[in-house]
Scaffold this motif. Structure first.
Motif, PDB file in Angstrom:
ATOM      1  N   GLU A  21       0.838  -1.208   0.000  1.00  0.00           N
ATOM      2  CA  GLU A  21       0.000   0.000   0.000  1.00  0.00           C
ATOM      3  C   GLU A  21       0.872   1.256   0.000  1.00  0.00           C
ATOM      4  OE1 GLU A  21      -2.660  -0.023   3.332  1.00  0.00           O
ATOM      5  OE2 GLU A  21      -4.144  -1.234   2.264  1.00  0.00           O
ATOM      6  N   HIS A  22       1.811   1.319   0.936  1.00  0.00           N
ATOM      7  CA  HIS A  22       2.595   2.536   1.166  1.00  0.00           C
ATOM      8  C   HIS A  22       3.545   2.865   0.015  1.00  0.00           C
ATOM      9  CE1 HIS A  22       4.413   5.680   3.607  1.00  0.00           C
ATOM     10  NE2 HIS A  22       5.609   5.194   3.269  1.00  0.00           N
ATOM     11  N   TYR A  23       4.263   1.865  -0.493  1.00  0.00           N
ATOM     12  CA  TYR A  23       5.297   2.145  -1.488  1.00  0.00           C
ATOM     13  C   TYR A  23       4.841   1.956  -2.930  1.00  0.00           C
ATOM     14  CZ  TYR A  23       8.353   2.169   2.537  1.00  0.00           C
ATOM     15  OH  TYR A  23       8.920   2.455   3.743  1.00  0.00           O
ATOM     16  N   LEU A  29      -8.298  -4.944  -0.585  1.00  0.00           N
ATOM     17  CA  LEU A  29      -9.693  -5.303  -0.801  1.00  0.00           C
ATOM     18  C   LEU A  29     -10.236  -6.148   0.350  1.00  0.00           C
ATOM     19  CD1 LEU A  29      -9.489  -6.344  -4.571  1.00  0.00           C
ATOM     20  CD2 LEU A  29     -10.138  -4.104  -3.628  1.00  0.00           C
ATOM     21  N   VAL A  30      -9.437  -7.103   0.837  1.00  0.00           N
ATOM     22  CA  VAL A  30      -9.875  -8.043   1.871  1.00  0.00           C
ATOM     23  C   VAL A  30      -8.697  -8.358   2.777  1.00  0.00           C
ATOM     24  CG1 VAL A  30     -10.737 -10.389   2.301  1.00  0.00           C
ATOM     25  CG2 VAL A  30     -11.555  -9.124   0.311  1.00  0.00           C
ATOM     26  N   VAL A  31      -8.956  -8.424   4.079  1.00  0.00           N
ATOM     27  CA  VAL A  31      -7.969  -8.918   5.038  1.00  0.00           C
ATOM     28  C   VAL A  31      -8.642 -10.014   5.838  1.00  0.00           C
ATOM     29  CG1 VAL A  31      -6.583  -8.371   7.076  1.00  0.00           C
ATOM     30  CG2 VAL A  31      -6.724  -6.734   5.203  1.00  0.00           C
ATOM     31  N   ARG A  32      -8.004 -11.162   5.893  1.00  0.00           N
ATOM     32  CA  ARG A  32      -8.516 -12.284   6.677  1.00  0.00           C
ATOM     33  C   ARG A  32      -7.523 -12.576   7.791  1.00  0.00           C
ATOM     34  NH1 ARG A  32     -10.459 -15.589   1.392  1.00  0.00           N
ATOM     35  NH2 ARG A  32     -12.247 -14.254   0.962  1.00  0.00           N
ATOM     36  N   GLY A  33      -7.599 -11.750   8.836  1.00  0.00           N
ATOM     37  CA  GLY A  33      -6.685 -11.900   9.966  1.00  0.00           C
ATOM     38  C   GLY A  33      -5.242 -11.809   9.515  1.00  0.00           C
ATOM     39  N   LYS A  34      -4.408 -12.684  10.073  1.00  0.00           N
ATOM     40  CA  LYS A  34      -2.996 -12.728   9.695  1.00  0.00           C
ATOM     41  C   LYS A  34      -2.739 -13.762   8.616  1.00  0.00           C
ATOM     42  CE  LYS A  34      -1.415 -11.183  14.180  1.00  0.00           C
ATOM     43  NZ  LYS A  34      -0.498 -11.395  15.287  1.00  0.00           N
ATOM     44  N   LYS A  35      -3.807 -14.354   8.082  1.00  0.00           N
ATOM     45  CA  LYS A  35      -3.658 -15.439   7.115  1.00  0.00           C
ATOM     46  C   LYS A  35      -3.673 -14.974   5.660  1.00  0.00           C
ATOM     47  CE  LYS A  35      -3.442 -18.949   9.887  1.00  0.00           C
ATOM     48  NZ  LYS A  35      -2.237 -19.759   9.952  1.00  0.00           N
ATOM     49  N   MET A  36      -4.319 -13.851   5.365  1.00  0.00           N
ATOM     50  CA  MET A  36      -4.428 -13.453   3.955  1.00  0.00           C
ATOM     51  C   MET A  36      -4.750 -11.968   3.822  1.00  0.00           C
ATOM     52  SD  MET A  36      -7.176 -14.611   1.025  1.00  0.00           S
ATOM     53  CE  MET A  36      -6.591 -16.255   0.779  1.00  0.00           C
ATOM     54  N   ALA A  37      -4.162 -11.360   2.802  1.00  0.00           N
ATOM     55  CA  ALA A  37      -4.531 -10.004   2.388  1.00  0.00           C
ATOM     56  C   ALA A  37      -4.672 -10.028   0.869  1.00  0.00           C
ATOM     57  CB  ALA A  37      -3.484  -8.989   2.806  1.00  0.00           C
ATOM     58  N   ILE A  38      -5.762  -9.447   0.370  1.00  0.00           N
ATOM     59  CA  ILE A  38      -6.017  -9.374  -1.069  1.00  0.00           C
ATOM     60  C   ILE A  38      -5.999  -7.904  -1.452  1.00  0.00           C
ATOM     61  CG2 ILE A  38      -7.625  -9.906  -2.931  1.00  0.00           C
ATOM     62  CD1 ILE A  38      -8.766 -12.130  -1.096  1.00  0.00           C
ATOM     63  N   MET A  39      -5.120  -7.563  -2.407  1.00  0.00           N
ATOM     64  CA  MET A  39      -4.933  -6.182  -2.841  1.00  0.00           C
ATOM     65  C   MET A  39      -5.105  -6.091  -4.348  1.00  0.00           C
ATOM     66  SD  MET A  39      -1.532  -5.761  -0.540  1.00  0.00           S
ATOM     67  CE  MET A  39      -1.225  -7.500  -0.779  1.00  0.00           C
ATOM     68  N   GLN A  40      -5.235  -4.861  -4.848  1.00  0.00           N
ATOM     69  CA  GLN A  40      -5.405  -4.660  -6.285  1.00  0.00           C
ATOM     70  C   GLN A  40      -4.648  -3.409  -6.712  1.00  0.00           C
ATOM     71  OE1 GLN A  40      -9.464  -3.906  -7.671  1.00  0.00           O
ATOM     72  NE2 GLN A  40      -9.094  -5.424  -9.272  1.00  0.00           N
ATOM     73  N   ASP A  41      -4.088  -3.467  -7.928  1.00  0.00           N
ATOM     74  CA  ASP A  41      -3.409  -2.286  -8.460  1.00  0.00           C
ATOM     75  C   ASP A  41      -4.372  -1.486  -9.333  1.00  0.00           C
ATOM     76  OD1 ASP A  41      -3.501  -3.437 -11.020  1.00  0.00           O
ATOM     77  OD2 ASP A  41      -1.341  -3.733 -11.171  1.00  0.00           O
ATOM     78  N   ASP A  42      -3.896  -0.384  -9.885  1.00  0.00           N
ATOM     79  CA  ASP A  42      -4.746   0.513 -10.677  1.00  0.00           C
ATOM     80  C   ASP A  42      -5.244  -0.108 -11.984  1.00  0.00           C
ATOM     81  OD1 ASP A  42      -4.486   2.468  -8.751  1.00  0.00           O
ATOM     82  OD2 ASP A  42      -2.838   3.488  -9.776  1.00  0.00           O
ATOM     83  N   ASP A  43      -4.578  -1.166 -12.456  1.00  0.00           N
ATOM     84  CA  ASP A  43      -4.995  -1.829 -13.689  1.00  0.00           C
ATOM     85  C   ASP A  43      -5.861  -3.058 -13.437  1.00  0.00           C
ATOM     86  OD1 ASP A  43      -3.756  -0.040 -15.454  1.00  0.00           O
ATOM     87  OD2 ASP A  43      -1.836  -1.075 -15.265  1.00  0.00           O
ATOM     88  N   GLY A  44      -6.174  -3.326 -12.176  1.00  0.00           N
ATOM     89  CA  GLY A  44      -7.051  -4.443 -11.854  1.00  0.00           C
ATOM     90  C   GLY A  44      -6.352  -5.732 -11.485  1.00  0.00           C
ATOM     91  N   GLY A  71       8.021  -7.948  -9.396  1.00  0.00           N
ATOM     92  CA  GLY A  71       8.700  -6.745  -9.839  1.00  0.00           C
ATOM     93  C   GLY A  71       7.749  -5.609 -10.135  1.00  0.00           C
ATOM     94  N   PHE A  72       8.208  -4.410  -9.868  1.00  0.00           N
ATOM     95  CA  PHE A  72       7.472  -3.191 -10.178  1.00  0.00           C
ATOM     96  C   PHE A  72       8.287  -2.369 -11.164  1.00  0.00           C
ATOM     97  CE2 PHE A  72       5.651  -4.452  -6.183  1.00  0.00           C
ATOM     98  CZ  PHE A  72       4.314  -4.163  -6.344  1.00  0.00           C
ATOM     99  N   ILE A  73       7.702  -2.101 -12.324  1.00  0.00           N
ATOM    100  CA  ILE A  73       8.357  -1.322 -13.376  1.00  0.00           C
ATOM    101  C   ILE A  73       8.181   0.163 -13.092  1.00  0.00           C
ATOM    102  CG2 ILE A  73       8.273  -0.727 -15.834  1.00  0.00           C
ATOM    103  CD1 ILE A  73       9.436  -3.437 -15.425  1.00  0.00           C
TER     104      ILE A  73
END
Length: 135
Positions: A21-23, A29-44, A71-73
């Protein structure tokens, strides 16, 4: 065809979610405790970091999970250097940016154990280009 998602095993999903998130501007989108985090970028593209130890049983993950990286371009060397500076100011340990395969890049280890690469576009040399099955 479009790449839809990436799912990475992580030793620390909370720290990785915060880092992405920060960098890198991903939205959680979703956090399931310490077991999972689901994130999305600007292109989906969806990035999932998980810590499902029970899922490792019977599945052939490599023993050295640290070989995994994403990797992040960045558009320019200055942009790579700027990300490096922000991470460095916040105490992340990483290599210095350097020339690699025609791009300007560096790697650092995420709290989850895998590596993150920040790089400019790596040009494909004509002799490396894939043109179908070689005979």
């Amino acid at each position: 065809m479009k790449l839809n998602h990436i799912n990475l095993y992580s030793h620390d999903t909370e720290a990785d979610r915060a880092m992405f998130e920060h960098y890198f501007g991903l939205r959680t989108l979703v956090v399931r405790g310490k077991k999972m985090a689901i994130m999305q970028d600007d292109d989906g593209l969806v990035l999932i970091v998980n810590h499902f130890d029970s899922k490792l049983d019977g599945f052939d993950y490599p023993k050295q999970l640290d070989i995994l990286h994403i990797g992040f371009i960045q558009a320019t060397r200055d942009a790579v250097d700027a990300v490096h500076a922000r991470l460095s100011e916040d105490g992340w340990e990483m290599q210095e940016p350097h020339e690699a395969h025609g791009g300007w890049s560096f790697y650092f280890r995420a709290k989850g154990g895998y590596f993150v690469e920040v790089t400019t576009l790596t040009p494909i040399r004509p002799e490396e280009a894939y043109h179908g099955e070689r005979q």
